[in-house]
Motif scaffolding. Structure first.
Motif, mmCIF file in Angstrom:
data_model
loop_
_atom_site.group_PDB
_atom_site.id
_atom_site.type_symbol
_atom_site.label_atom_id
_atom_site.label_comp_id
_atom_site.label_asym_id
_atom_site.label_seq_id
_atom_site.Cartn_x
_atom_site.Cartn_y
_atom_site.Cartn_z
ATOM 1 N N VAL A 37 67.810 32.572 37.613
ATOM 2 C CA VAL A 37 67.712 34.016 37.401
ATOM 3 C C VAL A 37 68.220 34.330 36.000
ATOM 4 C CG1 VAL A 37 68.529 36.270 38.168
ATOM 5 C CG2 VAL A 37 68.035 34.480 39.844
ATOM 6 N N THR A 38 67.414 35.033 35.225
ATOM 7 C CA THR A 38 67.803 35.430 33.871
ATOM 8 C C THR A 38 68.322 36.856 33.903
ATOM 9 O OG1 THR A 38 66.135 33.977 32.884
ATOM 10 C CG2 THR A 38 67.036 35.719 31.489
ATOM 11 N N LEU A 39 69.616 37.009 33.687
ATOM 12 C CA LEU A 39 70.239 38.326 33.716
ATOM 13 C C LEU A 39 70.348 38.898 32.309
ATOM 14 C CD1 LEU A 39 73.138 37.603 36.241
ATOM 15 C CD2 LEU A 39 70.920 38.661 36.715
ATOM 16 N N THR A 40 70.257 40.209 32.223
ATOM 17 C CA THR A 40 70.348 40.886 30.923
ATOM 18 C C THR A 40 71.277 42.087 31.001
ATOM 19 O OG1 THR A 40 68.407 42.238 31.449
ATOM 20 C CG2 THR A 40 68.015 40.191 30.250
ATOM 21 N N ALA A 41 72.149 42.107 31.991
ATOM 22 C CA ALA A 41 72.954 43.301 32.276
ATOM 23 C C ALA A 41 73.757 43.763 31.063
ATOM 24 C CB ALA A 41 73.900 43.024 33.436
ATOM 25 N N ARG A 42 73.804 45.052 30.905
ATOM 26 C CA ARG A 42 74.636 45.699 29.896
ATOM 27 C C ARG A 42 75.304 46.898 30.549
ATOM 28 N NH1 ARG A 42 73.500 41.684 27.869
ATOM 29 N NH2 ARG A 42 72.750 41.203 25.788
ATOM 30 N N PRO A 43 76.499 47.280 30.078
ATOM 31 C CA PRO A 43 77.101 48.496 30.626
ATOM 32 C C PRO A 43 76.239 49.699 30.276
ATOM 33 C CG PRO A 43 78.300 47.727 28.694
ATOM 34 C CD PRO A 43 77.333 46.652 29.048
ATOM 35 N N PRO A 44 76.284 50.750 31.078
ATOM 36 C CA PRO A 44 75.475 51.931 30.783
ATOM 37 C C PRO A 44 75.718 52.447 29.376
ATOM 38 C CG PRO A 44 76.479 52.099 32.950
ATOM 39 C CD PRO A 44 77.089 50.897 32.296
ATOM 40 N N ALA A 45 74.651 52.838 28.695
ATOM 41 C CA ALA A 45 74.770 53.363 27.331
ATOM 42 C C ALA A 45 75.472 54.718 27.352
ATOM 43 C CB ALA A 45 73.384 53.486 26.697
ATOM 44 N N GLY A 46 75.913 55.127 26.177
ATOM 45 C CA GLY A 46 76.515 56.450 26.063
ATOM 46 C C GLY A 46 78.025 56.451 26.126
ATOM 47 N N ALA A 54 86.134 35.688 29.522
ATOM 48 C CA ALA A 54 85.558 35.876 30.854
ATOM 49 C C ALA A 54 85.499 34.546 31.588
ATOM 50 C CB ALA A 54 84.165 36.486 30.751
ATOM 51 N N SER A 55 85.782 34.590 32.882
ATOM 52 C CA SER A 55 85.759 33.380 33.712
ATOM 53 C C SER A 55 85.128 33.682 35.059
ATOM 54 C CB SER A 55 87.185 32.854 33.943
ATOM 55 O OG SER A 55 87.810 32.514 32.721
ATOM 56 N N ASP A 56 84.582 32.657 35.669
ATOM 57 C CA ASP A 56 84.074 32.753 37.026
ATOM 58 C C ASP A 56 85.117 32.099 37.927
ATOM 59 O OD1 ASP A 56 82.667 32.486 39.469
ATOM 60 O OD2 ASP A 56 80.756 32.451 38.411
ATOM 61 N N VAL A 57 85.799 32.886 38.739
ATOM 62 C CA VAL A 57 86.915 32.376 39.539
ATOM 63 C C VAL A 57 86.549 32.200 41.006
ATOM 64 C CG1 VAL A 57 88.605 33.385 37.960
ATOM 65 C CG2 VAL A 57 87.843 34.711 39.931
ATOM 66 N N ARG A 58 85.264 32.254 41.333
ATOM 67 C CA ARG A 58 84.849 32.047 42.716
ATOM 68 C C ARG A 58 85.137 30.614 43.139
ATOM 69 N NH1 ARG A 58 78.786 33.861 42.422
ATOM 70 N NH2 ARG A 58 79.066 33.048 40.299
ATOM 71 N N SER A 59 85.422 30.436 44.408
ATOM 72 C CA SER A 59 85.760 29.103 44.915
ATOM 73 C C SER A 59 84.548 28.188 44.991
ATOM 74 C CB SER A 59 86.409 29.210 46.299
ATOM 75 O OG SER A 59 85.536 29.857 47.213
ATOM 76 N N SER A 60 83.341 28.776 45.067
ATOM 77 C CA SER A 60 82.127 27.963 45.119
ATOM 78 C C SER A 60 80.973 28.758 44.519
ATOM 79 C CB SER A 60 81.792 27.570 46.558
ATOM 80 O OG SER A 60 81.537 28.726 47.346
ATOM 81 N N GLY A 61 79.892 28.043 44.175
ATOM 82 C CA GLY A 61 78.708 28.703 43.649
ATOM 83 C C GLY A 61 78.918 29.385 42.323
ATOM 84 N N ARG A 62 79.798 28.832 41.522
ATOM 85 C CA ARG A 62 80.097 29.468 40.239
ATOM 86 C C ARG A 62 78.862 29.531 39.348
ATOM 87 N NH1 ARG A 62 86.077 26.917 38.753
ATOM 88 N NH2 ARG A 62 87.180 27.933 40.490
ATOM 89 N N ALA A 106 70.506 31.515 34.696
ATOM 90 C CA ALA A 106 70.140 30.866 33.443
ATOM 91 C C ALA A 106 71.230 31.091 32.397
ATOM 92 C CB ALA A 106 68.806 31.411 32.946
ATOM 93 N N PRO A 107 71.377 30.171 31.438
ATOM 94 C CA PRO A 107 72.371 30.337 30.369
ATOM 95 C C PRO A 107 72.203 31.686 29.680
ATOM 96 C CG PRO A 107 71.424 28.145 30.288
ATOM 97 C CD PRO A 107 70.618 28.926 31.296
ATOM 98 N N PRO A 108 73.306 32.342 29.295
ATOM 99 C CA PRO A 108 74.664 31.785 29.190
ATOM 100 C C PRO A 108 75.480 31.806 30.476
ATOM 101 C CG PRO A 108 74.655 34.028 28.378
ATOM 102 C CD PRO A 108 73.231 33.718 28.726
ATOM 103 N N GLY A 109 74.934 32.294 31.576
ATOM 104 C CA GLY A 109 75.666 32.336 32.834
ATOM 105 C C GLY A 109 76.280 33.703 33.078
ATOM 106 N N LEU A 110 76.699 33.898 34.313
ATOM 107 C CA LEU A 110 77.179 35.208 34.754
ATOM 108 C C LEU A 110 78.468 35.637 34.052
ATOM 109 C CD1 LEU A 110 76.523 37.478 36.750
ATOM 110 C CD2 LEU A 110 77.869 36.267 38.458
ATOM 111 N N ALA A 111 79.451 34.744 33.988
ATOM 112 C CA ALA A 111 80.733 35.107 33.380
ATOM 113 C C ALA A 111 80.578 35.396 31.894
ATOM 114 C CB ALA A 111 81.756 33.996 33.607
ATOM 115 N N ALA A 112 79.833 34.536 31.194
ATOM 116 C CA ALA A 112 79.641 34.744 29.754
ATOM 117 C C ALA A 112 78.923 36.055 29.484
ATOM 118 C CB ALA A 112 78.864 33.573 29.156
ATOM 119 N N LEU A 113 77.928 36.384 30.313
ATOM 120 C CA LEU A 113 77.218 37.646 30.145
ATOM 121 C C LEU A 113 78.145 38.832 30.374
ATOM 122 C CD1 LEU A 113 74.604 39.231 29.734
ATOM 123 C CD2 LEU A 113 74.136 38.950 32.174
#
Length: 202
Positions: free
Chosen positions: A25-34, A50-58, A77-84
């Protein structure tokens, strides 16, 4: 164990074994503008980690169906959830006037949970993305000024399958909402300004 229970177990195991691989999954999330420029933020230097601290499925997205675990995870997909999440937090802070530089405030953003639940309908279903973040604000000496959790959820209607584009849209929306709530938290913003004061005053 009843015969019908054994049959149901065998069928479910075969279905899981034959389930197609889930595409990244390619994520592109950004905080709401404004975001509004914050008075006093211009003199505050911030480093975001930023870190992914989940016990599994990081760095993946847990897939559930009608609230039940499927044992499947959609890779991100890179860069990954935490980096994004970290990069998006940086963009939101810069928009508000903070300096992205070392030597001042440390903002730690942790991914605590990320999943997408598919709810079956008559013909189509809906995907609900859920993301939970924790943010901590520390000064250069390591003193903790703020710690809080921020959750976001987002529903995508008319989804045809458990995985696919619905997962991306649902989790993108959920992550954006969690980041938006974090960056709109006046206590977090005030903590960053206070933590960024010269040594001896904070």
């Amino acid at each position: 164990m009843a015969f019908r229970h054994i049959v149901a177990l065998v069928v479910s195991l075969l279905a899981a074994a034959c389930a197609p691989a889930v595409d990244p999954v390619t994520l592109t999330a950004r905080p709401p503008a404004g975001g509004v420029f914050v008075q006093g933020a211009g003199g505050v230097r911030v480093v975001v980690a930023a870190s992914d601290v989940r016990s599994s499925g990081r760095d993946g997205i847990a897939l559930t169906r009608n609230g039940e675990a499927t044992g499947r995870t959609a890779p991100v997909a890179p860069p990954g959830l935490a980096a994004l999440a970290g990069k998006s937090a940086e963009a939101g802070l810069a928009e508000r006037g903070f300096q992205l530089a070392a030597g001042g405030v440390f903002l730690q953003v942790d991914v605590e949970a990320a999943d997408s639940d598919f709810r079956s309908g008559l013909l189509l279903g809906e995907a609900t993305g859920r993301v939970r973040l924790t943010a901590r604000v520390l000064n250069a000496k390591g003193r903790l000024f703020h710690s809080a959790g921020y959750a976001g959820d987002f529903v995508v209607p008319d989804v045809a399958a458990l995985a696919g584009g619905g997962v991306r849209q649902a989790v993108d929306g959920a992550l954006s909402r969690a980041l938006g709530r974090m960056l709109a938290d006046p206590e977090l913003i005030q903590a960053m300004i206070q933590a960024g004061q010269p040594a001896g005053s904070a």
